[in-house]
Design an enzyme around this catalytic site. Structure first.
Site, mmCIF file in Angstrom:
data_model
loop_
_atom_site.group_PDB
_atom_site.id
_atom_site.type_symbol
_atom_site.label_atom_id
_atom_site.label_comp_id
_atom_site.label_asym_id
_atom_site.label_seq_id
_atom_site.Cartn_x
_atom_site.Cartn_y
_atom_site.Cartn_z
ATOM 1 N N THR A 113 0.781 -0.879 -0.113
ATOM 2 C CA THR A 113 0.046 0.330 0.441
ATOM 3 C C THR A 113 0.722 1.139 0.115
ATOM 4 O O THR A 113 1.835 1.217 0.075
ATOM 5 C CB THR A 113 -0.874 -0.146 1.093
ATOM 6 O OG1 THR A 113 -1.792 -0.938 1.491
ATOM 7 C CG2 THR A 113 -1.595 0.984 1.700
ATOM 8 N N THR A 170 0.074 1.102 7.286
ATOM 9 C CA THR A 170 0.058 0.112 6.450
ATOM 10 C C THR A 170 0.325 -0.740 6.948
ATOM 11 O O THR A 170 0.557 -0.968 7.984
ATOM 12 C CB THR A 170 0.887 0.774 5.136
ATOM 13 O OG1 THR A 170 1.096 -0.410 4.620
ATOM 14 C CG2 THR A 170 2.302 1.035 5.982
ATOM 15 N N GLY A 171 -0.563 -1.986 6.510
ATOM 16 C CA GLY A 171 -0.485 -3.241 7.347
ATOM 17 C C GLY A 171 -2.090 -3.742 7.187
ATOM 18 O O GLY A 171 -2.412 -3.865 6.893
ATOM 19 N N ARG A 180 -14.225 -6.933 0.571
ATOM 20 C CA ARG A 180 -13.596 -6.380 1.363
ATOM 21 C C ARG A 180 -13.064 -5.447 1.257
ATOM 22 O O ARG A 180 -12.242 -5.050 0.129
ATOM 23 C CB ARG A 180 -12.563 -7.534 1.352
ATOM 24 C CG ARG A 180 -11.606 -7.321 3.089
ATOM 25 C CD ARG A 180 -10.250 -6.627 2.903
ATOM 26 N NE ARG A 180 -9.919 -7.034 3.385
ATOM 27 C CZ ARG A 180 -8.541 -5.340 3.719
ATOM 28 N NH1 ARG A 180 -8.075 -5.120 2.453
ATOM 29 N NH2 ARG A 180 -7.517 -5.483 4.975
ATOM 30 N N VAL A 181 -13.160 -4.244 2.378
ATOM 31 C CA VAL A 181 -12.354 -2.702 2.020
ATOM 32 C C VAL A 181 -11.860 -2.684 3.824
ATOM 33 O O VAL A 181 -11.620 -3.316 4.905
ATOM 34 C CB VAL A 181 -13.850 -1.811 2.285
ATOM 35 C CG1 VAL A 181 -12.217 -0.590 2.644
ATOM 36 C CG2 VAL A 181 -14.556 -2.143 1.117
ATOM 37 N N GLY A 182 -10.076 -2.488 3.405
ATOM 38 C CA GLY A 182 -8.942 -2.453 4.507
ATOM 39 C C GLY A 182 -9.473 -0.854 5.071
ATOM 40 O O GLY A 182 -10.156 -0.165 5.084
ATOM 41 N N ASP A 183 -8.372 -0.527 5.908
ATOM 42 C CA ASP A 183 -7.568 0.394 6.729
ATOM 43 C C ASP A 183 -7.921 2.143 5.404
ATOM 44 O O ASP A 183 -8.336 2.751 6.212
ATOM 45 C CB ASP A 183 -7.137 0.436 7.237
ATOM 46 C CG ASP A 183 -5.537 0.401 7.271
ATOM 47 O OD1 ASP A 183 -5.583 -0.568 6.064
ATOM 48 O OD2 ASP A 183 -4.700 1.269 7.397
ATOM 49 N N GLY A 194 -5.098 -4.070 7.449
ATOM 50 C CA GLY A 194 -6.420 -3.030 7.681
ATOM 51 C C GLY A 194 -7.093 -3.679 8.907
ATOM 52 O O GLY A 194 -7.726 -2.420 9.587
HETATM 53 N N1 ASP Z 1 -3.388 -1.862 5.015
HETATM 54 C C1 ASP Z 1 -3.762 -2.185 3.765
HETATM 55 C C2 ASP Z 1 -5.275 -3.266 3.641
HETATM 56 O O1 ASP Z 1 -5.601 -3.957 4.333
HETATM 57 C C3 ASP Z 1 -2.735 -3.477 2.701
HETATM 58 C C4 ASP Z 1 -1.192 -2.827 3.364
HETATM 59 O O2 ASP Z 1 -1.161 -1.978 4.567
HETATM 60 O O3 ASP Z 1 -1.058 -3.078 1.966
HETATM 61 O O4 ASP Z 1 -6.042 -2.636 3.160
#
Ligand code: ASP
Length: 309
Positions: A176, A227-228, A204-207, A230
């Protein structure tokens, strides 16, 4: 003149050092350097923080190396669904999009949501309708095709597993992307953009597009891009928590971001990192993984481009 600065990331994760060839490492670093330099130039030439983070993220989205824009991972259906957000710390205005397809630069669409609509967050078909009304070009699937990403997906396609770009040991390529900046007027902004998780389904939606979780900016405190994994970042409301610790507990940028990444997130087993700036141009880039693609540059003369600890 006040100190101005910019920081960018291209994802945090468990990078296996042995998988990283010198050529690949050089390619990542030069992609980071390009985005950093172009974002910094915006501020140097009297542009504002919002423009600087948009420009830096666009360069990262245009690189196939990162999981955003061009390099976005494959969904379970073999498509690409992207999420992005942007926030202006001066006005607290924000824009976000999720589950969009075919858009070359999702961060720009998020900025258009902020500036050209009455809303903060548009998703899926509606977001695409908005993009079409603004005459966005819809890229063909082939624009987003990348052999590495495709193979990554083929390995788990037709299974119930999904994969954060971070989590696989074999993966040396993930990320990300995001940027935070403090301009000459002490205004700050944050932007984040992602393709999400490989083989993701059910919308699915992340952070990343969630204001307060993966992205936040407030001139009073800080601008943050995360980033991480989510799911953990959403539950811990990470970006806003850094701001809250500064606002309500009087912690410095460094203390607040360390507390969130290396204590609060770890307590719930959340892996990842963030980049942050405050209105004095200070920068923090903590992570609790083996590495995080990151770079920063400040008018005080400091420049850093790093991957590992
Ligand atoms: N945070 C992002 C998600 O969960 C993924 C990432 O940081 O690579 O969609």
């Amino acid at each position: 003149m006040k100190t101005f600065s910019i920081a960018i990331h291209g994802g945090a994760g468990t990078l296996v050092k042995g998988m990283m060839t010198p050529d690949l490492e050089a390619a990542y670093k030069s992609a980071l350097k390009l985005a950093l330099t172009e974002g910094y130039k915006v501020i140097e030439n009297d542009g504002n923080a919002v423009k600087a983070v948009e420009v830096a993220v666009k360069y990262l989205e245009d690189s196939h190396l990162f999981n955003a824009g061009k390099g976005s991972v494959f969904t379970a259906a073999g498509t690409h669904e992207m999420d992005a957000s942007i926030m202006d710390g001066k006005t607290l205005e924000a824009g976000a999009v999720s589950l969009i397809t075919g858009i070359k630069n999702p961060v720009t669409l998020a900025k258009d949501v902020m500036e050209k609509s009455e809303h903060v967050f548009l998703a899926g078909e509606g977001a695409m309708e908005f993009a079409k009304q603004l005459d966005y070009k819809i890229e063909d699937d082939s624009y987003f095709y990348d052999e590495f990403r495709h193979n990554q997906w083929l390995e788990i396609k037709d299974t119930d597993s999904f994969q954060l770009d971070h989590s696989t040991k074999k993966d040396s390529k993930f990320g990300t992307v995001g940027a935070v900046a403090c301009d000459k007027d002490g205004n700050i902004a944050a932007a984040t953009s992602t393709g999400g998780m490989t083989n993701k389904k059910w919308g699915r939606v992340g952070d990343s597009p969630m204001i307060g979780s993966g992205n936040y900016a407030n001139n009073k405190t800080c601008a943050v891009s995360c980033t991480g994994s989510g799911e953990f970042f959403i539950r811990a409301v990470v970006a806003y928590d850094v701001s809250c610790l500064m606002e309500h507990k009087g912690l410095s940028l460094k203390e607040a971001s360390q507390e969130v990444v290396n204590k609060r997130l770890l307590e719930i087993k959340g892996d990842g990192g963030l980049i942050a700036v405050d209105a004095n141009g200070n920068i923090a880039m903590p992570f609790n993984t083996e590495g995080m693609y990151r770079a920063s540059k400040s008018s005080s003369g400091k420049e850093e481009i790093s991957i590992y600890k």
